[in-house]
Motif scaffolding. Structure first.
Motif, PDB file in Angstrom:
ATOM      1  N   ASP A  66      23.846  32.094  34.328  1.00 32.94           N
ATOM      2  CA  ASP A  66      25.055  32.495  35.049  1.00 32.94           C
ATOM      3  C   ASP A  66      25.899  33.435  34.196  1.00 32.94           C
ATOM      4  O   ASP A  66      26.344  33.059  33.109  1.00 32.94           O
ATOM      5  N   ALA A  68      28.829  37.083  34.462  1.00 33.29           N
ATOM      6  CA  ALA A  68      29.919  37.620  35.268  1.00 33.29           C
ATOM      7  C   ALA A  68      30.338  38.959  34.687  1.00 33.29           C
ATOM      8  O   ALA A  68      30.196  39.205  33.482  1.00 33.29           O
ATOM      9  N   LYS A  96      28.785  37.351  38.794  1.00 34.17           N
ATOM     10  CA  LYS A  96      29.998  37.276  39.605  1.00 34.17           C
ATOM     11  C   LYS A  96      30.774  38.585  39.508  1.00 34.17           C
ATOM     12  O   LYS A  96      30.721  39.277  38.488  1.00 34.17           O
ATOM     13  N   TYR A 140      24.962  36.847  43.754  1.00 32.25           N
ATOM     14  CA  TYR A 140      26.215  37.528  43.402  1.00 32.25           C
ATOM     15  C   TYR A 140      27.356  36.746  44.036  1.00 32.25           C
ATOM     16  O   TYR A 140      27.410  36.565  45.247  1.00 32.25           O
ATOM     17  N   GLN A 141      28.273  36.282  43.166  1.00 34.13           N
ATOM     18  CA  GLN A 141      29.337  35.386  43.593  1.00 34.13           C
ATOM     19  C   GLN A 141      30.706  36.047  43.456  1.00 34.13           C
ATOM     20  O   GLN A 141      30.950  36.771  42.487  1.00 34.13           O
ATOM     21  N   HIS A 143      34.260  35.741  42.199  1.00 34.26           N
ATOM     22  CA  HIS A 143      34.676  34.970  41.035  1.00 34.26           C
ATOM     23  C   HIS A 143      36.037  34.313  41.254  1.00 34.26           C
ATOM     24  O   HIS A 143      37.034  34.989  41.526  1.00 34.26           O
ATOM     25  N   SER A 174      32.649  31.333  43.595  1.00 37.19           N
ATOM     26  CA  SER A 174      33.117  30.253  42.732  1.00 37.19           C
ATOM     27  C   SER A 174      34.578  30.000  43.059  1.00 37.19           C
ATOM     28  O   SER A 174      35.264  30.864  43.628  1.00 37.19           O
TER      29      SER A 174
END
Length: 323
Positions: A66, A68, A96, A140-141, A143, A174
């Motif tokens: 993970d 970002a 992220k 792809y998150q 953030h 998230s």
């Protein structure tokens, strides 16, 4: 769904992921970074540390990583490692967008990151992530979504994210803050052309902060993969910082407090992947012991008694210094 590979994995450690927040940049809020990181926190020193962790994680069965955009050079470090490890094609890669790293590789900075969940930031950061990770990006998150984030209501952004999903990249988010449960439930209601947009949710959950638990169970029941971050509360549940019940259970089991803290999370029926935020190979090894720690009913009760008021927990987290 890339996480289907993890759901069928037989190695217990496949359900523990490696987060790169602590090693992708010189400054972060985890406790005791002064003893965890080398005196030289230059780019090459932390690149080497990240690669050591990735080597150890992969060798011990970890299959989710993970990163970002705001974790300094975490995507770059991960991309470099993936290029020299073509055999690691079974690793699920998540990153992220939504925060921009602004500390200029300094431990002390006026602002370490700037939050923006607007469409322009998504388009810019998606291009930046793509340039580094290419087709290795699985997830792809958004953030740190909060209940008031425009990302929950921006229909143009939703359409662009649905387009990314159509290209084969899973879209997730998230969450953070004392109202994580509200943000998760709002995200579950977001659809594009009648289909749910988000397929994963990453949230803070640990023995001190359990307020998102019911919402995470709902997300799991709705078919989302649940990823848990901050299972050790940024170091408050590890080593000598851990409350007495955790240290006592750890001593009885012959493991570290960190393993007990992560085992508490792993044993939640909705937990798909639980992140280790290790900064050293030894920390990672200790974290992975969580996969074999059994907690009985009495021990779970003792851990459950540690829970704090969510507002108090997040005030404490906000007060942690960048070090």
């Amino acid at each position: 769904m890339p996480f289907a590979r993890l759901a069928t994995a037989t190695t217990p450690t496949a359900h523990i992921g490696l987060g790169l927040a602590a090693v992708g940049r010189p400054g972060y809020i985890n406790l005791h970074r002064d003893r965890d990181l080398p005196g030289d926190r230059g780019v090459e020193a932390l690149r080497e540390r990240t690669h050591e962790l990735l080597d150890a994680a992969y060798a011990q069965g970890v299959r989710y990583v993970d990163a970002a955009r705001s974790y300094g050079r975490s995507e770059e470090f991960l991309a470099d490692w993936l290029k020299v490890h073509p055999e690691a094609d079974d690793v699920v890669v998540g990153s992220k967008w939504g925060y921009t790293y602004t500390a200029d590789w300094k431990v002390e900075a006026e602002a370490h990151e700037v939050k923006d969940h607007g469409l322009a930031t998504f388009l810019r950061q998606r291009a930046e992530t793509g340039a580094l990770l290419g087709d290795r990006l699985d997830l792809y998150q958004i953030h740190s979504v909060t209940v008031d984030s425009p990302a929950l209501t921006d229909r143009e952004l939703h359409a662009r994210l649905a387009g990314l999903a159509a290209e084969g990249v899973t879209v997730g988010l998230s969450t953070s803050g004392p109202r994580q449960a509200d943000a998760i439930r709002a995200a579950l209601a977001v659809t594009v052309d009648g289909e749910p947009l988000f397929r994963t949710v990453q949230a803070t959950f640990n023995a001190l902060e359990t307020s998102a638990g019911a919402a995470l169970a709902e997300a799991h029941d709705a078919g989302l993969t649940v990823i848990v971050k901050e299972g050790m509360a940024n170091g408050r549940l590890a080593g000598t910082e851990a409350p007495a019940p955790i240290r006592e259970i750890a001593a009885d089991a012959g493991v570290g407090a960190d393993a007990v803290a992560l085992a508490f999370v792993l044993r939640q029926p909705w937990a798909g992947v639980v992140l280790s935020g290790a900064a050293t190979v030894d920390q990672l090894a200790g974290n992975l012991h969580a996969a074999v720690v059994d907690l009985d009913e009495e021990q779970r009760f003792r851990l459950g008694a540690l829970v704090e008021d969510p507002e108090a927990y997040w005030r404490c987290r906000a007060a942690l210094p960048w070090g």
